[in-house]
Structures are given as C-alpha cells and as structure tokens.
Motif scaffolding. Sequence first.
Motif, PDB file in Angstrom:
ATOM      1  N   PHE A  49       0.843  -1.195   0.000  1.00  0.00           N
ATOM      2  CA  PHE A  49       0.000   0.000   0.000  1.00  0.00           C
ATOM      3  C   PHE A  49       0.880   1.246   0.000  1.00  0.00           C
ATOM      4  N   TYR A  50       0.445   2.270  -0.761  1.00  0.00           N
ATOM      5  CA  TYR A  50       1.213   3.503  -0.935  1.00  0.00           C
ATOM      6  C   TYR A  50       0.302   4.715  -0.789  1.00  0.00           C
ATOM      7  N   ASN A  51       0.872   5.812  -0.313  1.00  0.00           N
ATOM      8  CA  ASN A  51       0.210   7.107  -0.399  1.00  0.00           C
ATOM      9  C   ASN A  51       0.105   7.453  -1.883  1.00  0.00           C
ATOM     10  N   THR A  52      -1.104   7.636  -2.369  1.00  0.00           N
ATOM     11  CA  THR A  52      -1.319   7.871  -3.801  1.00  0.00           C
ATOM     12  C   THR A  52      -0.525   9.071  -4.316  1.00  0.00           C
ATOM     13  N   HIS A  53      -0.331  10.079  -3.481  1.00  0.00           N
ATOM     14  CA  HIS A  53       0.294  11.328  -3.919  1.00  0.00           C
ATOM     15  C   HIS A  53       1.796  11.381  -3.632  1.00  0.00           C
ATOM     16  N   ASP A  54       2.312  10.399  -2.939  1.00  0.00           N
ATOM     17  CA  ASP A  54       3.745  10.361  -2.606  1.00  0.00           C
ATOM     18  C   ASP A  54       4.121   8.907  -2.366  1.00  0.00           C
ATOM     19  N   ARG A  58       4.707   4.664   2.311  1.00  0.00           N
ATOM     20  CA  ARG A  58       4.093   3.367   2.054  1.00  0.00           C
ATOM     21  C   ARG A  58       3.890   2.596   3.351  1.00  0.00           C
ATOM     22  N   TYR A  59       3.118   1.520   3.251  1.00  0.00           N
ATOM     23  CA  TYR A  59       2.877   0.647   4.404  1.00  0.00           C
ATOM     24  C   TYR A  59       4.197   0.224   5.028  1.00  0.00           C
ATOM     25  N   SER A  60       4.236   0.278   6.359  1.00  0.00           N
ATOM     26  CA  SER A  60       5.416  -0.142   7.111  1.00  0.00           C
ATOM     27  C   SER A  60       5.045  -1.280   8.046  1.00  0.00           C
ATOM     28  N   ALA A  61       5.630  -2.444   7.816  1.00  0.00           N
ATOM     29  CA  ALA A  61       5.411  -3.575   8.724  1.00  0.00           C
ATOM     30  C   ALA A  61       5.931  -3.251  10.116  1.00  0.00           C
ATOM     31  N   GLU A  62       7.107  -2.616  10.181  1.00  0.00           N
ATOM     32  CA  GLU A  62       7.725  -2.329  11.478  1.00  0.00           C
ATOM     33  C   GLU A  62       6.838  -1.418  12.322  1.00  0.00           C
ATOM     34  N   ASN A  63       6.376  -0.310  11.734  1.00  0.00           N
ATOM     35  CA  ASN A  63       5.560   0.633  12.491  1.00  0.00           C
ATOM     36  C   ASN A  63       4.208   0.045  12.862  1.00  0.00           C
ATOM     37  N   THR A  64       3.626  -0.717  11.944  1.00  0.00           N
ATOM     38  CA  THR A  64       2.325  -1.324  12.220  1.00  0.00           C
ATOM     39  C   THR A  64       2.418  -2.332  13.356  1.00  0.00           C
ATOM     40  N   ILE A  65       3.432  -3.189  13.324  1.00  0.00           N
ATOM     41  CA  ILE A  65       3.609  -4.184  14.389  1.00  0.00           C
ATOM     42  C   ILE A  65       3.881  -3.499  15.723  1.00  0.00           C
ATOM     43  N   ARG A  66       4.727  -2.476  15.701  1.00  0.00           N
ATOM     44  CA  ARG A  66       5.062  -1.788  16.953  1.00  0.00           C
ATOM     45  C   ARG A  66       3.846  -1.089  17.548  1.00  0.00           C
ATOM     46  N   GLU A  67       3.077  -0.393  16.720  1.00  0.00           N
ATOM     47  CA  GLU A  67       1.952   0.379  17.226  1.00  0.00           C
ATOM     48  C   GLU A  67       0.862  -0.511  17.811  1.00  0.00           C
ATOM     49  N   GLN A  68       0.643  -1.691  17.201  1.00  0.00           N
ATOM     50  CA  GLN A  68      -0.428  -2.546  17.701  1.00  0.00           C
ATOM     51  C   GLN A  68       0.086  -3.668  18.608  1.00  0.00           C
ATOM     52  N   MET A  69       1.426  -3.819  18.682  1.00  0.00           N
ATOM     53  CA  MET A  69       2.056  -4.846  19.522  1.00  0.00           C
ATOM     54  C   MET A  69       1.519  -6.246  19.193  1.00  0.00           C
ATOM     55  N   ASN A  70       1.422  -6.522  17.898  1.00  0.00           N
ATOM     56  CA  ASN A  70       0.934  -7.822  17.441  1.00  0.00           C
ATOM     57  C   ASN A  70       1.460  -8.051  16.032  1.00  0.00           C
ATOM     58  N   TYR A  80       0.086   1.405   9.516  1.00  0.00           N
ATOM     59  CA  TYR A  80       0.855   2.643   9.545  1.00  0.00           C
ATOM     60  C   TYR A  80       1.860   2.686   8.397  1.00  0.00           C
ATOM     61  N   THR A  81       2.222   3.911   8.012  1.00  0.00           N
ATOM     62  CA  THR A  81       3.205   4.096   6.951  1.00  0.00           C
ATOM     63  C   THR A  81       4.609   4.201   7.540  1.00  0.00           C
ATOM     64  N   ASN A  82       5.595   4.273   6.646  1.00  0.00           N
ATOM     65  CA  ASN A  82       6.982   4.477   7.080  1.00  0.00           C
ATOM     66  C   ASN A  82       7.197   5.876   7.654  1.00  0.00           C
ATOM     67  N   ILE A 140       5.345   3.875  -9.245  1.00  0.00           N
ATOM     68  CA  ILE A 140       5.923   2.864  -8.364  1.00  0.00           C
ATOM     69  C   ILE A 140       7.046   2.163  -9.115  1.00  0.00           C
ATOM     70  N   SER A 141       8.214   2.086  -8.488  1.00  0.00           N
ATOM     71  CA  SER A 141       9.368   1.445  -9.116  1.00  0.00           C
ATOM     72  C   SER A 141       9.915   0.353  -8.203  1.00  0.00           C
ATOM     73  N   LYS A 142      10.952  -0.297  -8.666  1.00  0.00           N
ATOM     74  CA  LYS A 142      11.542  -1.400  -7.916  1.00  0.00           C
ATOM     75  C   LYS A 142      11.964  -0.979  -6.517  1.00  0.00           C
ATOM     76  N   ARG A 143      12.441   0.233  -6.370  1.00  0.00           N
ATOM     77  CA  ARG A 143      12.905   0.692  -5.056  1.00  0.00           C
ATOM     78  C   ARG A 143      11.754   0.852  -4.066  1.00  0.00           C
ATOM     79  N   ASP A 144      10.525   0.914  -4.573  1.00  0.00           N
ATOM     80  CA  ASP A 144       9.359   1.091  -3.707  1.00  0.00           C
ATOM     81  C   ASP A 144       8.769  -0.235  -3.233  1.00  0.00           C
ATOM     82  N   ILE A 145       9.319  -1.344  -3.683  1.00  0.00           N
ATOM     83  CA  ILE A 145       8.815  -2.662  -3.274  1.00  0.00           C
ATOM     84  C   ILE A 145       9.424  -3.006  -1.921  1.00  0.00           C
ATOM     85  N   ALA A 146       8.619  -2.840  -0.878  1.00  0.00           N
ATOM     86  CA  ALA A 146       9.080  -3.075   0.489  1.00  0.00           C
ATOM     87  C   ALA A 146       8.389  -4.323   1.046  1.00  0.00           C
TER      88      ALA A 146
END
Length: 212
Positions: A49-54, A58-70, A80-82, A140-146
């Motif tokens: 998932f990406y911010n359409t305008h930037d 993009r979606y961040s696994a690290e931030n999402t896991i940390r914020e929900q502690m799961n 959550y995004t990066n 979206i380019s190769k560098r955006d594949i997280a």
Amino acid sequence: MKKESMLLEENAVFNQVVGAGDYFLHDVKKGQKFRIVDVEGNQASDSLFYNTHDKEERYSAENTIREQMNIFLTTGTVLYTNYNRPMLKIVADNCGRHDTLGGACATESNTVRYAIEKKFMHACRDSWMLACNENPKDGISKRDIAHNINFFMNVPVTEDGYLTFADGISAPGLYVEFEALMDTTILISNCPQLNNPCNAYNPTPIKVLVWD
C-alpha cells in the motif's frame, strides 16, 4: 477478532476478480472502504500500500507491528506508513488473522527454499515488477517494493521463534475489509506459489470491491 461487514456487494462502486497469479493495481480515496475476498479459499494475497500522492510513503510492517504490539492483523488493526501515519484500518474480517512476517515469494527465494529448477517459476515479486513496468504513470518502481502483508496466509511462529508455512485458515468467500484513512494505492500480487501450502498448492482468484 472476526467481524462481519454490513456492506452489500451489489452496492459496491468497483468490483473486480483478480485471476490466480495476476496483479491488481488500484487507487482508493480517503473515506472509501474496500474488501479483499478469498474467492475459493486459502489463496495468499501479497499486498503493498502507498500514499497515492507520494509513493515514498508506504505501508510499514515495522511501524504497524510496533503500534499494535501484534504480528498478526485483524479487525481493528490500523496500518501505519513508514512516516508513522495511519493509512488504513481493518473494519471487518471474517477470516481471523493475516500474516505480516512471511514476505513475498521471489525467484531467488524459490531457488533457496525448494530447488534450483524452481527459479524460473512465476513469483509475487515478478507480478509487482510487471505492474510497475506496465503502469509507469503510477510512479511505483523497484525501489518502492518493500515488505508486504500476506492476507489469508497462515505463518505460525514456533516457540523457538521460527516461522513456518502452514495450511491456510481461510475458506471460500472469507474477506478482509478496510477503511482508507488517506488516499491509498493498492498493489496486490495474487500469489502464484505452488511450492508451499499457503495456496493449498493451487492458486485461485481473489476479488476486490470498493464502496464510497
């Protein structure tokens, strides 16, 4: 936590079936709701998932896991995004949980995990790169594949802290549904994996619906 949606399919403003092994690329607006449906059951849906305008946001696994502690996602989870901003919220989920750790299949990982001759099998990263190449205007380019989310995929964690790929916990018609908290671009590889049980060794379609 399992929760059914009150939204009806016939009221959706967008409804598309995504074939086994295909990619899906689509924008949703802030406030819209969208649903990913496991049409035939046990089909892994590798999603970014990406911010359409930037697209650098993009979606961040690290931030999402940390914020929900799961490490698993389900009803009530905020993605959550990066930049540590809320992007999406899961508002309904009748599957129960979704994987954040297993990652996406690639030709390289197929070779390492399975056998040299598996290298040339189609993989999720191939689908994402095909989407990027066929839709350059989306930026979206190769560098955006997280790191991605694997919806409907069962990746238990053992007592020793190892990941295992197990039979799916989904079933035909189960779904996960989101509310967009910002304008969001969805990029899905409907996983073509044939070498582990994430797709019950039989890739099948998914469906994506959007409501205003």
